[in-house]
Motif scaffolding. Structure first.
Motif: not given
Length: 456
Positions: A243-264
Motif C-alpha cells: 500500500g502506498l501512503r503519503r510520503r509524510a506518513n511513511v513510517a520507517g525505512r522498511l515502509e519506504a523500501m516497500a513503497g519504492g518496490d511498488s513504484r518499480r
C-alpha cells in the motif's frame, strides 16, 4: 512443462530473502535486519552453475496458533512446500540452532519431498559452532553458505544436481522467460492502491486461490509479489504491491523500501489497476497514485472495490466520475470498474476492461490517417497567429506506442500555445480511441519531408 521448484524455508531473519536474491541474480526480495520482512511467498528463476530452476522465497516459520498474522504466513509457507520438488531449510550458523529450527526440521522430515539443510552466515569462523550444531537436526550434512557474500554455492550445486537429474529436460528446455515485449503475449498487470483497500484480495479472487496473504491488518503486503496466471489463454503476470501512503506518513525505512518496490512495479507494468475503497470515494492519495501511473506512461484502470458496501451507488459513482474529470482531465475516459473482490460481484467486467486498455496502449495509427486528421482539425479550429502569421502544422507521425507518442512538425513551433497542444492531444484521444491513456506529444521544427524545398 513443470520446472523443478526449490522452496527456501526457515525461521525469521536467517537470510532466506538474501539467498533468494543471490540465486535469481537480482535484488528482488526486500532485505532488512528487522525479522519478518517477507510475508508472502515470492517466486523467481534461480540458477546455480548450469542448473536452472524455480525458486520460492517464503515467510519466516512461526508456530503461532489460530488466525494470527504469523499463522497465516505459516500457511503460505506450507502452500509453497506443497508445490515444491525440494526444500532448502536455512538456519543461522552464527545464532545457533533454536527450538523453532527443531520444530521446522521435524515437520520437514515427515514431508514427502527431499530436504537440503543450509547453514547460512558461515563466512569467517563465527559460524563454525552453529554449522556443527546443525547436524543434530537430522536432515543430513549441512551446507556451509554465505548468502550475502555468495560463498558455498558449489556445495548447493552438488546437493541439487542429483535431485534434478530426472528434470534435465525441463531445466534445459524450460519455458522461455517472458519479458513482456510486443508479440510474445505476456501482459504485466500491477495492482496498486492505498493500504487495506483489497489489492491482495482482488488478486486471490482472480486466481481462485488464497495465493496472497490477506487479513484485516493494514499493510500486510510489503514487497511486490509477481504471480503467473492465464486468463482465457492469455499469459498474465499479476503483481501485488504494498500500500502506498503519503510520503509524510511513511513510517520507517522498511515502509519506504516497500513503497519504492511498488513504484518499480508500476514502472515495469503494462497495465496498472488502481484499487480504491468505494466507501471512501476517490481520495487525494488515490489521485496522487493515479498521477504517478500516468507520468510513467502506463495504461490505467480503476477498480472501485467494496462496492457492495456503498449505500448510495448513484452518488458514489457520480462522485468518482466528477473528481476524475476535475482532477485528471489530461486522461479523459479512464475505465472505472465497480466490484467486490470479497464476493466476486462485478468481476466479470474487470479483465475485459484491462485487456481493452492494453490494446489501446499498444495501438498504432498509420501516418496517412494522422495527417488527414491533422488537416481536418486545422480547418475546423486553426492554430493561433504568431507575429501576425498563422502557425502552420505541417506533419504528424506516431513515434511509438506504449504509451502512444506522437511527433508534430510545424512552423514557429515554439509559439504554439499549451492550450492548443492540449486540444490536439484530446482530439487524438477522441478520434483514434486512446480513451483513458496518457498521450505524449513532442514538437519539432523540421519541415514536412514530403514537401519539396521550393514548396511544391
Amino acid at each position: 512443462m513443470k520446472r523443478f521448484t526449490l522452496a527456501i524455508v526457515g525461521r525469521p531473519n536467517v537470510g532466506k530473502s538474501t539467498l533468494f536474491n543471490r540465486l535469481v541474480g537480482k535484488r528482488i526480495a526486500l532485505v532488512d535486519d528487522q525479522p519478518g520482512v517477507t510475508r508472502d511467498r515470492r517466486e523467481g528463476e534461480g540458477r546455480v552453475g548450469d542448473l536452472n530452476f524455480r525458486v520460492v522465497d517464503t515467510a519466516g516459520f512461526d508456530d503461532a496458533p489460530g488466525d494470527h498474522l504469523e499463522a497465516r504466513m505459516r500457511a503460505q509457507t506450507e502452500a509453497a512446500l506443497a508445490e515444491a520438488d525440494a526444500a532448502l531449510m536455512l538456519v543461522d550458523a552464527r545464532a545457533g540452532i533454536t527450538p523453532l529450527d527443531v520444530s521446522l526440521a521435524d515437520i520437514l522430515r515427515r514431508g514427502p519431498i527431499p530436504v537440503l539443510l543450509g547453514a547460512n552466515k558461515c563466512e569467517g569462523r563465527a559460524g563454525e559452532g552453529g554449522l556443527v550444531e546443525a547436524y543434530g537436526l537430522g536432515l543430513g550434512e549441512p551446507l556451509p553458505l554465505s548468502a550475502e557474500h555468495g560463498e558455498g554455492l558449489a556445495y548447493l550445486y552438488e546437493a541439487l544436481a542429483p535431485l534434478m537429474a530426472d528434470e534435465d529436460a525441463e531445466t534445459a528446455d524450460g519455458e522461455p522467460q517472458e519479458e513482456g515485449e510486443p508479440g510474445n503475449g505476456l501482459l504485466r498487470l500491477a495492482v496498486v492502491g492505498r493500504p487495506n483497500v483489497g489489492k491482495s484480495t482482488l488478486i486471490n479472487r482472480l486466481l481462485g486461490a488464497e495465493r496472497l496473504l490477506t487479513g484485516p491488518e493494514a499493510g500486510i503486503t510489503r514487497d511486490a509479489i509477481a504471480v503467473a496466471w492465464t486468463y482465457e489463454g492469455r499469459r498474465i503476470e499479476l503483481v501485488d504491491t504494498a500500500g502506498l501512503r503519503r510520503r509524510a506518513n511513511v513510517a520507517g525505512r522498511l515502509e519506504a523500501m516497500a513503497g519504492g518496490d511498488s513504484r518499480r512495479a508500476v514502472r515495469f507494468a503494462h497495465v496498472v489497476v488502481l484499487v480504491l475503497d468505494a466507501t471512501d470515494g476517490l481520495e487525494k492519495q488515490d489521485l496522487t497514485i493515479a498521477r504517478m501511473v500516468i507520468e510513467e506512461g502506463r495504461a490505467l484502470v480503476i477498480a472501485a472495490n467494496k462496492w457492495d458496501l456503498v449505500g448510495d451507488a448513484a452518488a458514489a459513482r457520480r462522485g468518482i466520475e466528477e473528481r476524475l474529470e476535475r482532477s485528471l482531465p489530461q486522461v479523459r475516459g479512464i475505465p472505472v470498474i465497480k466490484l467486490s473482490a470479497l464476493n466476486g460481484r462485478g468481476l466479470n467486467r474487470f479483465m475485459p476492461a484491462v485487456l481493452a486498455a492494453y490494446e489501446r496502449w499498444n495501438l498504432r495509427v498509420p501516418t496517412p490517417r494522422l495527417n488527414r486528421w491533422l488537416e481536418e482539425i486545422q480547418q475546423h479550429h486553426p492554430p493561433p497567429l504568431s507575429d501576425g502569421r498563422r502557425i502552420r502544422l505541417r506533419y504528424l507521425t506516431q513515434a511509438k506506442a506504449r504509451p502512444p507518442t506522437f511527433v508534430l512538425f510545424a512552423s514557429r513551433i515554439a509559439a504554439l500555445p499549451e492550450s492548443y497542444q492540449r486540444y490536439l492531444v484530446n482530439g487524438l484521444r477522441d478520434a483514434f480511441g486512446f480513451a483513458g491513456l496518457p498521450i505524449r506529444l513532442h514538437l519539432r521544427t523540421s519541415k514536412n519531408p514530403y514537401v519539396s524545398r521550393d514548396g511544391s
